[in-house]
Design a protein around this motif. Structure first.
Motif, PDB file in Angstrom:
ATOM      1  N   ILE A  11       0.838  -1.194   0.000  1.00 33.38           N
ATOM      2  CA  ILE A  11       0.000   0.000   0.000  1.00 33.38           C
ATOM      3  C   ILE A  11       0.879   1.252   0.000  1.00 33.38           C
ATOM      4  O   ILE A  11       0.626   2.218  -0.734  1.00 33.38           O
ATOM      5  CB  ILE A  11      -0.950   0.007   1.206  1.00 33.38           C
ATOM      6  CG1 ILE A  11      -1.860  -1.230   1.180  1.00 33.38           C
ATOM      7  CG2 ILE A  11      -1.780   1.283   1.224  1.00 33.38           C
ATOM      8  CD1 ILE A  11      -2.767  -1.311  -0.018  1.00 33.38           C
ATOM      9  N   LEU A  23      -9.033   1.261   1.219  1.00 38.96           N
ATOM     10  CA  LEU A  23      -8.752  -0.084   0.745  1.00 38.96           C
ATOM     11  C   LEU A  23      -9.951  -0.957   1.061  1.00 38.96           C
ATOM     12  O   LEU A  23     -10.493  -0.915   2.167  1.00 38.96           O
ATOM     13  CB  LEU A  23      -7.507  -0.630   1.463  1.00 38.96           C
ATOM     14  CG  LEU A  23      -7.106  -2.075   1.171  1.00 38.96           C
ATOM     15  CD1 LEU A  23      -6.672  -2.243  -0.282  1.00 38.96           C
ATOM     16  CD2 LEU A  23      -5.987  -2.510   2.121  1.00 38.96           C
ATOM     17  N   TYR A  88      -8.097  -0.732  -4.330  1.00 33.28           N
ATOM     18  CA  TYR A  88      -7.379   0.367  -3.694  1.00 33.28           C
ATOM     19  C   TYR A  88      -7.818   1.666  -4.351  1.00 33.28           C
ATOM     20  O   TYR A  88      -7.773   1.800  -5.579  1.00 33.28           O
ATOM     21  CB  TYR A  88      -5.864   0.183  -3.836  1.00 33.28           C
ATOM     22  CG  TYR A  88      -5.089   1.380  -3.328  1.00 33.28           C
ATOM     23  CD1 TYR A  88      -4.979   1.612  -1.960  1.00 33.28           C
ATOM     24  CD2 TYR A  88      -4.494   2.283  -4.196  1.00 33.28           C
ATOM     25  CE1 TYR A  88      -4.297   2.718  -1.471  1.00 33.28           C
ATOM     26  CE2 TYR A  88      -3.798   3.384  -3.730  1.00 33.28           C
ATOM     27  CZ  TYR A  88      -3.709   3.600  -2.366  1.00 33.28           C
ATOM     28  OH  TYR A  88      -3.034   4.701  -1.896  1.00 33.28           O
TER      29      TYR A  88
END
Length: 208
Positions: A11, A23, A88
């Motif tokens: 991430i 997320l 994401y």
């Protein structure tokens, strides 16, 4: 698989600096279906090859893949890891009610969001109904874990608490939601591993 602050490294490598991002993980759904459920712009879903690097500190890696540096659209990156699909969102635009939406139809889904101000939250839903909400600023592991669904409690236990000097006893760090989501889905990844996953990307206008 964490950066120095406690954010999952994949991430961190996707995100721009000082991110407002979210997320999502949802079980037993394909990436294209997950993106469609999040009401992306029609026709914007396409295969994604992540670039080698970000063009500047203010553009995420998925945003760079979409050549999006205007700030007018959130870039959503989706891929499948085992039974779970992740999405994401580099602007954190898809957050409210997302877990409920993605879990509709008997599925499990989790959404976590983290803002530049440190505000963070987590939502876990099963079959369209929220099963757990955690506002991280007011969250107590000792008080909340006993009443959680077992799989979510196990993910919190696995996530642990980051080693931040300014945390008070019993206080959790604001990045815990990102670790919990990854732990729930078993998404222990590097960016190189993400690159090997068939990825889709799409954009959603922030004015919609």
């Amino acid at each position: 698989m964490l950066d120095s602050e406690g954010l999952p490294i994949w991430i961190h490598d996707l995100a721009c600096e000082d991110s407002n991002h979210s997320l999502h993980f949802v079980k037993d759904i394909e990436p294209a279906q997950a993106l469609e459920a999040l009401r992306v712009e029609p026709g914007s879903i396409q295969p994604c090859v992540l670039p080698d690097k970000k063009p500047n500190p203010y553009t995420s890696l998925p945003g760079a893949a979409f050549a999006n540096d205007t700030g007018s659209a959130a870039t959503l990156l989706a891929g499948r890891v085992g039974e779970w699909t992740f999405v994401y969102d580099d602007l954190g635009y898809t957050s409210d009610g997302t877990a409920n939406t993605l879990s509709t139809g008997g599925r499990m889904a989790i959404t976590t969001v983290h803002s530049i101000s440190g505000h963070a939250s987590l939502h876990y839903a099963v079959d369209g109904e929220e099963a757990e909400e955690a506002i991280i600023e007011d969250f107590s592991l000792e008080e909340r874990i006993p009443g959680m669904p077992a799989e979510l409690a196990a993910a919190f236990e696995a996530a642990g608490i980051a080693d931040w000097e300014d945390l008070e006893p019993g206080e959790v760090d604001s990045l815990i939601g990102m670790r919990v989501a990854c732990a729930l889905a078993g998404a222990v990844l590097t960016l190189d591993e993400v690159r090997r996953i068939p990825l889709l990307m799409a954009q959603r206008n922030t004015r919609d």
